[in-house]
Design a protein around this motif. Structure first.
Motif, PDB file in Angstrom:
ATOM      1  N   GLU A  68       0.818  -1.216   0.000  1.00 24.95           N
ATOM      2  CA  GLU A  68       0.000   0.000   0.000  1.00 24.95           C
ATOM      3  C   GLU A  68       0.849   1.262   0.000  1.00 24.95           C
ATOM      4  O   GLU A  68       0.495   2.246  -0.638  1.00 24.95           O
ATOM      5  CB  GLU A  68      -0.952   0.005   1.195  1.00 24.95           C
ATOM      6  CG  GLU A  68      -2.021  -1.051   1.074  1.00 24.95           C
ATOM      7  CD  GLU A  68      -3.049  -0.964   2.171  1.00 24.95           C
ATOM      8  OE1 GLU A  68      -3.793   0.026   2.204  1.00 24.95           O
ATOM      9  OE2 GLU A  68      -3.089  -1.899   2.984  1.00 24.95           O
ATOM     10  N   SER A  90      -7.337   0.707  -2.534  1.00 21.11           N
ATOM     11  CA  SER A  90      -8.226   1.447  -1.637  1.00 21.11           C
ATOM     12  C   SER A  90      -8.608   0.541  -0.477  1.00 21.11           C
ATOM     13  O   SER A  90      -8.166  -0.604  -0.399  1.00 21.11           O
ATOM     14  CB  SER A  90      -9.469   1.917  -2.391  1.00 21.11           C
ATOM     15  OG  SER A  90     -10.322   0.820  -2.665  1.00 21.11           O
ATOM     16  N   THR A  91      -9.467   1.033   0.389  1.00 24.92           N
ATOM     17  CA  THR A  91      -9.928   0.202   1.503  1.00 24.92           C
ATOM     18  C   THR A  91     -10.908  -0.866   1.031  1.00 24.92           C
ATOM     19  O   THR A  91     -11.173  -1.817   1.745  1.00 24.92           O
ATOM     20  CB  THR A  91     -10.612   1.061   2.581  1.00 24.92           C
ATOM     21  OG1 THR A  91     -11.686   1.779   1.978  1.00 24.92           O
ATOM     22  CG2 THR A  91      -9.626   2.021   3.219  1.00 24.92           C
ATOM     23  N   ARG A 107     -11.379  -6.602  -1.109  1.00 27.04           N
ATOM     24  CA  ARG A 107     -10.681  -6.739   0.164  1.00 27.04           C
ATOM     25  C   ARG A 107     -11.556  -7.310   1.284  1.00 27.04           C
ATOM     26  O   ARG A 107     -11.023  -7.837   2.264  1.00 27.04           O
ATOM     27  CB  ARG A 107     -10.094  -5.402   0.586  1.00 27.04           C
ATOM     28  CG  ARG A 107      -8.969  -4.976  -0.351  1.00 27.04           C
ATOM     29  CD  ARG A 107      -8.311  -3.734   0.103  1.00 27.04           C
ATOM     30  NE  ARG A 107      -7.354  -4.029   1.159  1.00 27.04           N
ATOM     31  CZ  ARG A 107      -6.402  -3.211   1.535  1.00 27.04           C
ATOM     32  NH1 ARG A 107      -6.264  -2.042   0.950  1.00 27.04           N
ATOM     33  NH2 ARG A 107      -5.570  -3.528   2.494  1.00 27.04           N
TER      34      ARG A 107
END
Length: 137
Positions: A68, A90-91, A107
């Motif tokens: 990241e 991204s998250t 994720r």
């Protein structure tokens, strides 16, 4: 764009907060190492499945390593190791692509889609990943 480790580290170092340790005032940034010391690439081990032209599914193992902080994504499927140049982390998702390969990872579930592009066809593989086991010390 959210706060980065660098911004957080600068905030701590510049803050006027000080802690008392052993009767001596110690600046807060000396008590906490920089966040970069904890950041490291994450490897996922994946099982990919694709439908064959004969109607039978084929499976193969692959790994994906993402960082990241460096915004990098590497796909490794045995003899095929690819550094993806166009990466978004991204998250919610991890995505990357090159001229002939694209990868998308959810994720929340670690589900993965790998698409390989050739002049006359597109091969799509779907699968599930899991974080790789930590190496034994």
């Amino acid at each position: 764009m959210g706060p980065t480790a660098e911004m957080f580290d600068m905030f701590i170092k510049r803050s006027l907060v000080q802690a008392v340790a052993g009767g001596v005032l110690v600046p807060a940034f000396l008590l906490f190492p920089p966040l970069e010391a904890f950041a490291k690439p994450t490897r996922l081990d994946c099982t990919l499945t694709s439908a064959g032209t004969d109607g039978k599914d084929t499976s193969r193992q692959a790994s994906v390593t993402f960082d990241e902080e460096a915004n990098t994504l590497v796909f490794d499927a045995g003899s095929q190791r690819r550094d993806l140049g166009k990466v978004t982390i991204s998250t919610i998702t991890i995505d990357g692509y090159t001229d002939d390969l694209s990868i998308g990872i959810d994720r929340s579930s670690w589900h993965i889609v790998v698409q390989t592009y050739a002049q006359d066809h597109v091969r799509a593989e779907f699968g599930v990943c899991k974080p790789a086991a930590a190496p034994a010390h």
